[in-house]
Design a protein around this motif. Structure first.
Motif, PDB file in Angstrom:
ATOM      1  N   ARG A 142       0.831  -1.207   0.000  1.00 42.30           N
ATOM      2  CA  ARG A 142       0.000   0.000   0.000  1.00 42.30           C
ATOM      3  C   ARG A 142       0.866   1.258   0.000  1.00 42.30           C
ATOM      4  O   ARG A 142       1.913   1.317   0.628  1.00 42.30           O
ATOM      5  CB  ARG A 142      -0.884   0.036   1.245  1.00 42.30           C
ATOM      6  N   ALA A 143       0.404   2.265  -0.749  1.00 39.44           N
ATOM      7  CA  ALA A 143       0.973   3.606  -0.658  1.00 39.44           C
ATOM      8  C   ALA A 143      -0.198   4.562  -0.545  1.00 39.44           C
ATOM      9  O   ALA A 143      -1.284   4.301  -1.060  1.00 39.44           O
ATOM     10  CB  ALA A 143       1.823   3.938  -1.879  1.00 39.44           C
ATOM     11  N   SER A 144      -0.001   5.662   0.164  1.00 42.55           N
ATOM     12  CA  SER A 144      -1.130   6.542   0.476  1.00 42.55           C
ATOM     13  C   SER A 144      -1.522   7.462  -0.666  1.00 42.55           C
ATOM     14  O   SER A 144      -2.619   8.014  -0.677  1.00 42.55           O
ATOM     15  CB  SER A 144      -0.818   7.381   1.717  1.00 42.55           C
ATOM     16  N   THR A 145      -0.634   7.674  -1.647  1.00 48.99           N
ATOM     17  CA  THR A 145      -0.960   8.555  -2.763  1.00 48.99           C
ATOM     18  C   THR A 145      -0.527   7.917  -4.068  1.00 48.99           C
ATOM     19  O   THR A 145       0.290   7.009  -4.108  1.00 48.99           O
ATOM     20  CB  THR A 145      -0.259   9.922  -2.634  1.00 48.99           C
TER      21      THR A 145
ATOM     22  N   ARG B  89       2.107  -0.175   6.652  1.00 46.27           N
ATOM     23  CA  ARG B  89       1.495  -0.435   5.342  1.00 46.27           C
ATOM     24  C   ARG B  89       0.118  -1.051   5.528  1.00 46.27           C
ATOM     25  O   ARG B  89      -0.770  -0.875   4.688  1.00 46.27           O
ATOM     26  CB  ARG B  89       2.365  -1.389   4.515  1.00 46.27           C
ATOM     27  N   LEU B  90      -0.046  -1.786   6.620  1.00 43.22           N
ATOM     28  CA  LEU B  90      -1.325  -2.438   6.905  1.00 43.22           C
ATOM     29  C   LEU B  90      -2.280  -1.486   7.617  1.00 43.22           C
ATOM     30  O   LEU B  90      -3.479  -1.473   7.337  1.00 43.22           O
ATOM     31  CB  LEU B  90      -1.099  -3.682   7.763  1.00 43.22           C
ATOM     32  N   ALA B  91      -1.755  -0.690   8.552  1.00 41.30           N
ATOM     33  CA  ALA B  91      -2.667   0.114   9.365  1.00 41.30           C
ATOM     34  C   ALA B  91      -2.015   1.342   9.979  1.00 41.30           C
ATOM     35  O   ALA B  91      -0.936   1.257  10.564  1.00 41.30           O
ATOM     36  CB  ALA B  91      -3.258  -0.742  10.481  1.00 41.30           C
ATOM     37  N   ARG B  92      -2.692   2.471   9.822  1.00 37.13           N
ATOM     38  CA  ARG B  92      -2.448   3.678  10.605  1.00 37.13           C
ATOM     39  C   ARG B  92      -3.776   4.049  11.271  1.00 37.13           C
ATOM     40  O   ARG B  92      -4.142   5.212  11.373  1.00 37.13           O
ATOM     41  CB  ARG B  92      -1.958   4.830   9.724  1.00 37.13           C
ATOM     42  N   LEU B  93      -4.481   3.023  11.707  1.00 40.04           N
ATOM     43  CA  LEU B  93      -5.862   3.164  12.155  1.00 40.04           C
ATOM     44  C   LEU B  93      -5.967   3.676  13.585  1.00 40.04           C
ATOM     45  O   LEU B  93      -5.082   3.480  14.406  1.00 40.04           O
ATOM     46  CB  LEU B  93      -6.570   1.812  12.063  1.00 40.04           C
TER      47      LEU B  93
ATOM     48  N   ARG C 294      -0.014   4.981  14.022  1.00 40.72           N
ATOM     49  CA  ARG C 294      -1.110   5.946  14.153  1.00 40.72           C
ATOM     50  C   ARG C 294      -0.592   7.277  14.685  1.00 40.72           C
ATOM     51  O   ARG C 294      -0.971   8.345  14.190  1.00 40.72           O
ATOM     52  CB  ARG C 294      -2.194   5.388  15.095  1.00 40.72           C
ATOM     53  N   LYS C 295       0.277   7.224  15.690  1.00 45.04           N
ATOM     54  CA  LYS C 295       0.824   8.462  16.261  1.00 45.04           C
ATOM     55  C   LYS C 295       1.635   9.224  15.222  1.00 45.04           C
ATOM     56  O   LYS C 295       1.537  10.456  15.128  1.00 45.04           O
ATOM     57  CB  LYS C 295       1.703   8.156  17.473  1.00 45.04           C
ATOM     58  N   ASP C 296       2.423   8.506  14.431  1.00 46.94           N
ATOM     59  CA  ASP C 296       3.199   9.143  13.372  1.00 46.94           C
ATOM     60  C   ASP C 296       2.277   9.843  12.384  1.00 46.94           C
ATOM     61  O   ASP C 296       2.541  10.975  11.954  1.00 46.94           O
ATOM     62  CB  ASP C 296       4.051   8.096  12.659  1.00 46.94           C
ATOM     63  N   TYR C 297       1.178   9.172  12.028  1.00 41.98           N
ATOM     64  CA  TYR C 297       0.193   9.749  11.104  1.00 41.98           C
ATOM     65  C   TYR C 297      -0.422  11.022  11.688  1.00 41.98           C
ATOM     66  O   TYR C 297      -0.510  12.058  11.018  1.00 41.98           O
ATOM     67  CB  TYR C 297      -0.898   8.718  10.816  1.00 41.98           C
ATOM     68  N   GLU C 298      -0.834  10.957  12.964  1.00 45.07           N
ATOM     69  CA  GLU C 298      -1.463  12.107  13.600  1.00 45.07           C
ATOM     70  C   GLU C 298      -0.476  13.261  13.773  1.00 45.07           C
ATOM     71  O   GLU C 298      -0.840  14.427  13.595  1.00 45.07           O
ATOM     72  CB  GLU C 298      -2.052  11.699  14.952  1.00 45.07           C
ATOM     73  N   ASP C 299       0.778  12.949  14.101  1.00 45.01           N
ATOM     74  CA  ASP C 299       1.795  13.991  14.243  1.00 45.01           C
ATOM     75  C   ASP C 299       2.025  14.712  12.916  1.00 45.01           C
ATOM     76  O   ASP C 299       2.146  15.952  12.879  1.00 45.01           O
ATOM     77  CB  ASP C 299       3.120  13.387  14.729  1.00 45.01           C
TER      78      ASP C 299
ATOM     79  N   ARG D 185      -0.075  14.939  10.411  1.00 44.34           N
ATOM     80  CA  ARG D 185      -1.274  15.722  10.111  1.00 44.34           C
ATOM     81  C   ARG D 185      -1.290  17.027  10.903  1.00 44.34           C
ATOM     82  O   ARG D 185      -1.643  18.087  10.382  1.00 44.34           O
ATOM     83  CB  ARG D 185      -2.537  14.897  10.431  1.00 44.34           C
ATOM     84  N   ASN D 186      -0.926  16.952  12.178  1.00 47.76           N
ATOM     85  CA  ASN D 186      -0.893  18.151  13.018  1.00 47.76           C
ATOM     86  C   ASN D 186       0.134  19.156  12.503  1.00 47.76           C
ATOM     87  O   ASN D 186      -0.138  20.369  12.475  1.00 47.76           O
ATOM     88  CB  ASN D 186      -0.580  17.771  14.472  1.00 47.76           C
ATOM     89  N   ARG D 187       1.311  18.656  12.120  1.00 50.30           N
ATOM     90  CA  ARG D 187       2.332  19.559  11.582  1.00 50.30           C
ATOM     91  C   ARG D 187       1.863  20.206  10.292  1.00 50.30           C
ATOM     92  O   ARG D 187       2.113  21.395  10.039  1.00 50.30           O
ATOM     93  CB  ARG D 187       3.644  18.795  11.343  1.00 50.30           C
ATOM     94  N   GLN D 188       1.156  19.422   9.469  1.00 46.27           N
ATOM     95  CA  GLN D 188       0.625  19.951   8.217  1.00 46.27           C
ATOM     96  C   GLN D 188      -0.396  21.056   8.473  1.00 46.27           C
ATOM     97  O   GLN D 188      -0.351  22.118   7.839  1.00 46.27           O
ATOM     98  CB  GLN D 188      -0.022  18.818   7.414  1.00 46.27           C
TER      99      GLN D 188
END
Length: 206
Positions: free
Chosen positions: A8-11, A72-76, A136-141, A143-146
């Motif tokens: 999986r890739a996100s974009t 790759r499986l989950a940032r849920l 998940r924390k990496d994803y949220e961090d 997003r917050n920085r963005q």
């Protein structure tokens, strides 16, 4: 036991197939071949991933899901992660990740020590939860920085928003009008399902 690889890739800018050869080599090192590949460009922060759901639906009891990394499986979020784990558990599917050595035991066809198997399974389950939480924390961090960057750019009058790919949007709109399914459009236009749904909604309200 079938090994089903999930990539999986996100974009669309990222190539989800880049890890394919590495996973093939990894399986060979452990005396196995990969029976099927499931490749998609969707965010790991959502369970609405057609290829992942197809993998789970296709899988038989005892099959292995092979991934490069747990993210790759989950940032849920926790609720969705628990849902995914339940779906995997119902089919007795094992997750094997290159980054998680305790998961490699699922590739062993013969095991002689039931006690050690139980210990390793417990450790592996704990490690999966930990890596999923880190993802998940990496994803949220990020997003917050963005969002902080966007807010700062708006205050400075520099934010113009994401540029729309006008040509791709025209192609997607044309395919929608022609009656193609979301999956067909995603394959032909190399775009996300979110873009297709967004354009479909826009066209309905014109």
């Amino acid at each position: 036991m079938f090994i089903r690889a999930y990539l999986r890739a996100s974009t669309q800018e990222q190539d989800a197939k880049r890890a394919k050869n590495e996973l093939i080599a990894f399986a060979q090192e452990h005396g196995h071949k990969i029976a099927a590949f499931y490749v998609e460009n969707e965010s790991g922060a959502t369970l609405e991933r057609p290829k992942l759901m197809q993998l789970i639906d296709d899988a038989h009891e005892g099959d292995v899901i092979l991934v490069e990394q747990i993210d790759r499986l989950a940032r849920l979020n926790q609720t969705d992660w628990d849902t995914l784990k339940r779906m995997l558990s119902e089919k007795k599917l094992a997750v094997v990740s290159k980054e998680l050595p305790t998961s490699y035991m699922a590739l062993q066809s013969e095991r002689s020590n039931n006690f050690m198997d139980s210990v390793l399974q417990a450790i592996n389950s704990m490690m999966l939860d930990m890596l999923a939480a880190i993802a998940r924390k990496d994803y949220e961090d990020r997003r917050n920085r963005q969002m902080q960057g966007i807010a700062r750019a708006k205050l400075e009058g520099k934010y113009k928003g994401r540029r729309k790919d006008t040509e791709k949007r025209k192609i997607v709109a044309s395919l929608l009008i022609s009656g193609h399914s979301y999956s067909e459009i995603q394959s032909m236009a190399k775009c996300s399902r979110q873009l297709i749904a967004s354009l479909s909604n826009e066209m309905k309200h014109r």
